[in-house]
Design a protein around this motif. Sequence first.
Motif: not given
Length: 131
Positions: A48-53
């Motif tokens: 989720r964090k990777v997608f967000e960044k």
Amino acid sequence: RINPESASHVKANKTEEAILGLMMLKEEHLRLCVDKLSVDSFVTPFNRKVFEKISEIYNQYKKFDLGLLSGDFTLDEISRITKMQSDRGRLTVNDEKVLNGYIDTLVQEKQKGVDSDTFDSILEAIKNKKK
């Protein structure tokens, strides 16, 4: 250890990693994913964090460069992200049809998690009522 939730959501994690790898490979995939998915589409916190960044970078620069993630992730995390990209890059078929298949699978996996959470909530309520 990078994504401890992956053990609880094996299929969702593999699907998320495939999507992220495809996003990093081709700009058209990146654009499609940013349009079709949201942070809430992802099951595991790390992905989720990777997608967000990646989405933030795309929205700011209209392209993606792996080096722009270095300020937000540890070296171990960057290694994991790089592996996602290289794993997809080694495959011969990385077209939009493949990406859409992964997106459909992710939606199904996310729904399973919601159904499971709802079932657990109902079960807990029943247990509490019996007390």
